[in-house]
Design an enzyme around this catalytic site. Structure first.
Site, PDB file in Angstrom:
ATOM      1  N   PRO A 244      33.255  44.682  40.196  1.00  0.00           N
ATOM      2  CA  PRO A 244      32.128  43.770  39.964  1.00  0.00           C
ATOM      3  C   PRO A 244      32.635  42.547  39.220  1.00  0.00           C
ATOM      4  CG  PRO A 244      31.992  45.699  38.503  1.00  0.00           C
ATOM      5  CD  PRO A 244      33.181  45.905  39.389  1.00  0.00           C
ATOM      6  N   MET A 245      32.319  41.352  39.708  1.00  0.00           N
ATOM      7  CA  MET A 245      32.756  40.135  39.009  1.00  0.00           C
ATOM      8  C   MET A 245      31.657  39.078  39.068  1.00  0.00           C
ATOM      9  SD  MET A 245      36.777  39.619  39.868  1.00  0.00           S
ATOM     10  CE  MET A 245      36.709  40.076  41.602  1.00  0.00           C
TER      11      MET A 245
ATOM     12  N   ASN B 284      41.601  50.624  36.655  1.00  0.00           N
ATOM     13  CA  ASN B 284      41.327  49.196  36.776  1.00  0.00           C
ATOM     14  C   ASN B 284      42.119  48.432  35.713  1.00  0.00           C
ATOM     15  OD1 ASN B 284      38.900  47.016  35.527  1.00  0.00           O
ATOM     16  ND2 ASN B 284      39.799  46.713  37.529  1.00  0.00           N
TER      17      ASN B 284
ATOM     18  N   GLN C 178      25.513  47.017  40.174  1.00  0.00           N
ATOM     19  CA  GLN C 178      25.836  47.274  38.768  1.00  0.00           C
ATOM     20  C   GLN C 178      24.787  46.660  37.840  1.00  0.00           C
ATOM     21  OE1 GLN C 178      28.856  45.216  36.280  1.00  0.00           O
ATOM     22  NE2 GLN C 178      29.923  47.166  36.237  1.00  0.00           N
TER      23      GLN C 178
ATOM     24  N   CYS D 218      31.594  45.292  29.707  1.00  0.00           N
ATOM     25  CA  CYS D 218      31.625  43.836  29.527  1.00  0.00           C
ATOM     26  C   CYS D 218      31.911  43.482  28.062  1.00  0.00           C
ATOM     27  CB  CYS D 218      30.301  43.212  29.967  1.00  0.00           C
ATOM     28  SG  CYS D 218      30.284  41.442  29.701  1.00  0.00           S
TER      29      CYS D 218
ATOM     30  N   GLY E 211      40.091  43.512  40.737  1.00  0.00           N
ATOM     31  CA  GLY E 211      39.291  42.349  40.389  1.00  0.00           C
ATOM     32  C   GLY E 211      40.005  41.061  40.702  1.00  0.00           C
ATOM     33  N   ARG E 212      40.708  40.514  39.689  1.00  0.00           N
ATOM     34  CA  ARG E 212      41.229  39.147  39.801  1.00  0.00           C
ATOM     35  C   ARG E 212      42.169  38.929  40.983  1.00  0.00           C
ATOM     36  NH1 ARG E 212      42.950  39.096  33.669  1.00  0.00           N
ATOM     37  NH2 ARG E 212      43.207  41.267  34.281  1.00  0.00           N
TER      38      ARG E 212
ATOM     39  N   LYS F 162      31.382  52.123  34.815  1.00  0.00           N
ATOM     40  CA  LYS F 162      32.601  51.334  34.625  1.00  0.00           C
ATOM     41  C   LYS F 162      32.712  51.006  33.139  1.00  0.00           C
ATOM     42  CE  LYS F 162      35.050  47.204  36.003  1.00  0.00           C
ATOM     43  NZ  LYS F 162      34.774  46.174  34.978  1.00  0.00           N
TER      44      LYS F 162
END
Ligand SMILES: Cc1cc2nc3c(=O)[nH]c(=O)nc-3n(C[C@H](O)[C@H](O)[C@H](O)COP(=O)(O)O)c2cc1C
Length: 330
Positions: free
Chosen positions: A18-19, A204, A72, A102, A228-229, A141
């Site tokens: 999730p981003m 992750n 999410q 987060c 992710g990135r 997460k």
């Protein structure tokens, strides 16, 4: 085979992380086409959802073609989270994911996201209530812990499993680390090696090459990688990793034609989803990523990110292809 509840996945699945402002439906669809086995939406505020905030509600949109997809949510108030789950269910995702990772101050100070890592009993209580509220599989997460001195992820993962989550994705950093330093996968492997763990444990953090993914699989024994990135501007990353697993060889980088095609399709999907004005506006932030590193590209990038008219942006893509079609990406 790896399973999240009844969702069957291939061995060592690759999950799109999730981003915020990245994992929108068009980007998720592109990643899915390139081999992502599960995709997640960006985080959605439970408070926003229950206040019917348009900005949050639109993030619930999913395409059939991207399944299995997880929505999410984040929050710290039990009542709001429960109501948010009811709202999320109406979008019929395959998974509901809870964000306990987060690190951003405005989220953490309300005890949401990674903030909850300072109150594990609350984390478990919230999770249990959400699991009971929905028939959908719930995943979590999170990060290793609040700080270096409070890493209890083995115990935390077990307790979350015991209240019914169906998979856990763990970012190998603490909240205090934010994004600094290197992700430490060792505590994630400890979670996986806990003989009481039955659910998939996904790693992750810093999976930025096919070799890194292989290391996560072979040296750390994790059940899959959440990426992710490395996927930003590079939805082909999933295909690259899978190719490497299969052949031990690297795929050549995507060509200019493939990049232009992705940008075009991203824009078209955004327009279909949100209309021309918003579609053109919100796809802008993705172009820099698709066309990173090309010398003397500024004028073309400016055209893409300043035109308000879709026709002009599509024309800029054509120009890019004509001018830079032979450019060799490293
Ligand atoms: C631009 C950006 C936005 C992010 N938004 C979210 C989010 O909405 N929810 C979440 O759980 N993590 C979010 N993250 C964290 C990522 O999901 C992931 O945990 C982190 O980037 C580490 O993985 P990576 O090294 O593969 O990027 C975000 C990360 C980035 C770079």
């Amino acid at each position: 085979m790896i399973k999240i509840a009844n969702i069957e996945l291939p061995d060592f699945p690759l999950l799109l992380a999730p981003m915020e402002d990245v994992s929108d439906p068009p980007f998720r669809a592109l990643c899915k086409e390139q081999g992502a086995d599960v995709v997640y939406t960006e985080f959605i505020s439970s408070e926003g959802l229950i206040r019917d905030a348009a900005k949050s509600i639109i993030k619930l949109d999913i395409y059939e073609k991207e399944r299995p997809v997880g929505i999410q949510i984040f929050g710290a108030e039990l009542d709001s989270m429960l109501q948010a789950v009811d709202i999320v269910e109406k979008s019929n995702p395959d998974i509901i994911d809870i964000n306990f990772g987060c690190p951003v101050k405005k989220v953490v100070c309300k005890n949401a996201g990674a903030g909850i890592l300072r109150d594990i009993p609350l984390m478990v209580k919230l999770t249990e209530a959400l699991v009971k509220r929905t028939k959908l599989p719930v995943t979590v997460k999170t990060r290793l812990g609040w700080d270096h001195n409070s890493i209890k992820i083995v115990e935390v993962a077990e307790r979350l499993q015991d209240v019914g989550i169906k998979a856990i994705s763990i970012h190998g950093r603490t909240r205090v680390q934010m994004y600094k330093g290197e992700a430490d996968w060792r505590p994630i492997a400890e979670v996986k090696n806990n003989p009481r763990m039955q659910i998939p444990v996904f790693g992750n953090g810093d999976v930025d090459s096919p070799e890194a993914a292989k290391k996560m699989r072979d040296a750390y024994g994790l059940d899959g990688a959440m990426i992710g990135r490395a996927s930003i501007g590079n939805p082909w990353f999933f295909k690259e990793v899978k190719h490497y697993f299969k052949t031990g060889k690297h795929l050549p980088p995507p060509t200019m034609e493939e990049r232009v095609d992705a940008a075009r399709r991203h824009l078209q999907m955004s327009i279909d989803w949100k209309g021309e004005k918003l579609g053109v506006f919100e796809t802008r932030r993705h172009y820099t990523n698709y066309f990173k590193g090309i010398p003397h590209f500024k004028d073309y990038r400016m055209k893409m990110v300043t035109s308000d008219d879709a026709v002009d942006v599509f024309a800029a893509f054509d120009e890019v292809l004509e001018k830079f079609g032979d450019y060799q990406f490293a």
